[in-house]
Scaffold this motif. Structure first.
Motif, PDB file in Angstrom:
ATOM      1  N   LEU A 174      44.116  61.585 -37.342  1.00  0.00           N
ATOM      2  CA  LEU A 174      44.969  62.553 -36.638  1.00  0.00           C
ATOM      3  C   LEU A 174      44.283  63.912 -36.515  1.00  0.00           C
ATOM      4  N   THR A 175      43.454  64.275 -37.494  1.00  0.00           N
ATOM      5  CA  THR A 175      42.782  65.572 -37.462  1.00  0.00           C
ATOM      6  C   THR A 175      41.721  65.650 -36.371  1.00  0.00           C
ATOM      7  N   ASP A 176      41.327  64.513 -35.797  1.00  0.00           N
ATOM      8  CA  ASP A 176      40.339  64.533 -34.718  1.00  0.00           C
ATOM      9  C   ASP A 176      40.831  65.341 -33.517  1.00  0.00           C
ATOM     10  N   LEU A 177      42.141  65.450 -33.363  1.00  0.00           N
ATOM     11  CA  LEU A 177      42.718  66.155 -32.219  1.00  0.00           C
ATOM     12  C   LEU A 177      43.027  67.618 -32.499  1.00  0.00           C
ATOM     13  N   ASP A 178      42.688  68.094 -33.680  1.00  0.00           N
ATOM     14  CA  ASP A 178      43.070  69.453 -34.079  1.00  0.00           C
ATOM     15  C   ASP A 178      42.546  70.529 -33.131  1.00  0.00           C
ATOM     16  N   HIS A 179      41.399  70.284 -32.521  1.00  0.00           N
ATOM     17  CA  HIS A 179      40.771  71.327 -31.690  1.00  0.00           C
ATOM     18  C   HIS A 179      41.081  71.167 -30.202  1.00  0.00           C
ATOM     19  N   PHE A 180      42.055  70.319 -29.862  1.00  0.00           N
ATOM     20  CA  PHE A 180      42.318  70.029 -28.451  1.00  0.00           C
ATOM     21  C   PHE A 180      43.770  70.315 -28.094  1.00  0.00           C
TER      22      PHE A 180
ATOM     23  N   VAL B  61      45.327  60.823 -24.536  1.00  0.00           N
ATOM     24  CA  VAL B  61      44.732  60.029 -25.613  1.00  0.00           C
ATOM     25  C   VAL B  61      44.823  58.546 -25.284  1.00  0.00           C
ATOM     26  N   PHE B  62      43.707  57.837 -25.444  1.00  0.00           N
ATOM     27  CA  PHE B  62      43.682  56.377 -25.361  1.00  0.00           C
ATOM     28  C   PHE B  62      43.511  55.836 -26.778  1.00  0.00           C
ATOM     29  N   THR B  63      44.501  55.117 -27.280  1.00  0.00           N
ATOM     30  CA  THR B  63      44.384  54.456 -28.581  1.00  0.00           C
ATOM     31  C   THR B  63      45.185  53.175 -28.568  1.00  0.00           C
ATOM     32  N   ASP B  64      44.676  52.169 -29.262  1.00  0.00           N
ATOM     33  CA  ASP B  64      45.446  50.923 -29.376  1.00  0.00           C
ATOM     34  C   ASP B  64      46.057  50.803 -30.763  1.00  0.00           C
ATOM     35  N   ASP B  65      45.888  51.835 -31.599  1.00  0.00           N
ATOM     36  CA  ASP B  65      46.354  51.826 -32.979  1.00  0.00           C
ATOM     37  C   ASP B  65      47.684  52.569 -33.082  1.00  0.00           C
ATOM     38  N   ILE B  66      48.733  51.855 -33.457  1.00  0.00           N
ATOM     39  CA  ILE B  66      50.057  52.459 -33.539  1.00  0.00           C
ATOM     40  C   ILE B  66      50.103  53.583 -34.553  1.00  0.00           C
ATOM     41  N   ARG B  67      49.202  53.554 -35.550  1.00  0.00           N
ATOM     42  CA  ARG B  67      49.169  54.610 -36.557  1.00  0.00           C
ATOM     43  C   ARG B  67      48.660  55.925 -35.987  1.00  0.00           C
ATOM     44  N   MET B  68      47.964  55.873 -34.876  1.00  0.00           N
ATOM     45  CA  MET B  68      47.551  57.054 -34.138  1.00  0.00           C
ATOM     46  C   MET B  68      48.567  57.372 -33.023  1.00  0.00           C
ATOM     47  N   TYR B  69      48.958  56.334 -32.308  1.00  0.00           N
ATOM     48  CA  TYR B  69      49.831  56.485 -31.135  1.00  0.00           C
ATOM     49  C   TYR B  69      51.150  57.170 -31.483  1.00  0.00           C
TER      50      TYR B  69
ATOM     51  N   PHE C  20      53.754  64.532 -31.782  1.00  0.00           N
ATOM     52  CA  PHE C  20      53.177  65.881 -31.707  1.00  0.00           C
ATOM     53  C   PHE C  20      53.196  66.432 -30.287  1.00  0.00           C
ATOM     54  N   GLY C  21      53.316  65.535 -29.289  1.00  0.00           N
ATOM     55  CA  GLY C  21      53.371  65.988 -27.904  1.00  0.00           C
ATOM     56  C   GLY C  21      52.212  65.564 -27.033  1.00  0.00           C
ATOM     57  N   TYR C  22      51.250  64.814 -27.587  1.00  0.00           N
ATOM     58  CA  TYR C  22      50.137  64.331 -26.779  1.00  0.00           C
ATOM     59  C   TYR C  22      50.584  63.208 -25.848  1.00  0.00           C
ATOM     60  N   ASN C  23      50.018  63.170 -24.673  1.00  0.00           N
ATOM     61  CA  ASN C  23      50.264  62.075 -23.737  1.00  0.00           C
ATOM     62  C   ASN C  23      49.376  60.905 -24.135  1.00  0.00           C
ATOM     63  N   CYS C  24      49.988  59.867 -24.694  1.00  0.00           N
ATOM     64  CA  CYS C  24      49.235  58.698 -25.141  1.00  0.00           C
ATOM     65  C   CYS C  24      49.407  57.513 -24.209  1.00  0.00           C
TER      66      CYS C  24
END
Length: 335
Positions: free
Chosen positions: A31-37, A44-52, A58-62
């Motif tokens: 999750l901290t990978d997005l801290d600077h964006f 965001v493109f992710t297939d992992d529900i733990r990220m999605y 948080f408000g990101y368009n996944c």
């Protein structure tokens, strides 16, 4: 270590992120990978529900649209080379007039990916930091290798459809195969496959006449898509969720699983233990857990704390098959 390499990249290529540039972040690992964006201009493109799930909260368009066009695509490379190529291809297609940033650890194979790309594309910048590399290129200045593309698939045993990056993508996992040999053919009622992957065990379960329905649960949407192609009866309900957080609508008669024991490439015994606890919490008082694990993993203590009865019913020098019955979690709630 992406954040450390990102800082070095910003120092060496200060103009890359200046302005309100749109970003597509592909395959975040943490999750901290997005801290600077910025939430407002990052998809965001992710297939992992733990990220999605948390990133969506948080408000990101996944759930970006298919024909996305952004200024910068950032790709965090996985260990699977086939999947890494597919994700770089995705970044290439989503930033046709912009930049693609690729990042990864050396132990996960980024050097070979960088070298393959360098035969076709010139990098704007290429840096080493924190046991890994980060590099930037412009899709407009070259082409990907001709054998790089998206949506590749494979067939295991000429029967099961898999895709790059899912667990055991090119063969039947020997531990799961061993567990299948010890699953009784008279399992009945409602059950679940915790960490279904591409569906090897669920395929067996759905063909048992006495099984009414199966919840097939996995954190990976790609794996579930494969399982849905391999397991085609109406008995199976595919659930994109984290086993550790999932609660069955109704307590189950049985659960099968080959629990994972790695997190980001490091042994994580607690992960398998949490699978066992979740199983106990989702079973009826006379329910059964059928599991397999590597022989050296010390799951017996946690099983004893959460099940009244258990025994090793099979195995070999590498794996052990355990049958645990009468979960104490349910017994305590329903004496």
């Amino acid at each position: 270590m992406f954040d450390k390499r990102l800082s070095v990249l910003k120092e060496n290529f200060p103009g890359l992120f200046i302005g309100n540039k749109s970003v597509c972040f592909i395959n975040p690992r943490d999750l901290t990978d997005l801290d600077h964006f910025n939430i407002h201009n990052t998809v965001v493109f992710t297939d992992d529900i733990r990220m999605y799930s948390p990133l969506s909260v948080f408000g990101y368009n996944c759930e970006p649209e298919a024909n996305l066009d952004v200024d910068i695509s950032i790709v965090l490379l996985p260990k699977s080379k086939e999947l890494a190529r597919e994700l770089v291809f995705m970044g290439f297609m989503t930033s046709p007039e912009g930049f693609v940033v690729i990042d990864g650890d050396k132990k996960d194979g980024i050097i070979s990916i960088i070298n393959e790309l360098e035969k076709e594309i010139c990098y704007e910048v290429k840096l080493s930091k924190a046991h890994g590399k980060i590099a930037v290129f412009r899709p407009a200045n070259g082409n990907l290798p001709s054998n790089w593309n998206a949506n590749q698939s494979n067939k295991v045993n000429n029967e099961f459809i898999t895709v790059p990056g899912v667990f055991s993508a090119d063969h039947v996992d020997p531990a799961s195969e061993l567990l299948k040999k010890y699953l009784p053919n008279n399992l009945k009622g409602s059950g679940a496959d915790f960490g279904v992957g591409w569906g090897f065990l669920t395929k067996y379960l759905e063909n048992l006449d006495t099984v009414d329905n199966i919840y097939a649960i996995d954190v990976s949407k790609r794996a579930l898509a494969c399982a849905a192609k391999n397991c085609v009866t109406s008995k199976v309900q595919f659930i994109w969720n984290d086993v550790l957080k999932w609660k069955s609508p109704k307590l189950l008669d049985f659960i099968v699983m080959n629990p994972p024991f790695h997190t980001h490439g490091k042994i994580d015994i607690a992960l398998g233990e949490k699978f066992i606890i979740s199983a106990a919490n989702n079973l009826v008082k006379n329910g059964s857990l059928h599991m397999v694990s590597n022989r050296h993993l010390p799951y017996e203590n946690i099983i004893s704390k959460h099940f009244k009865e258990w025994k090793e019913i099979g195995g070999n020098n590498k794996f052990k098959v355990i049958l645990a019955e009468k979960p104490l979690a349910v017994s305590k709630k329903n004496p």
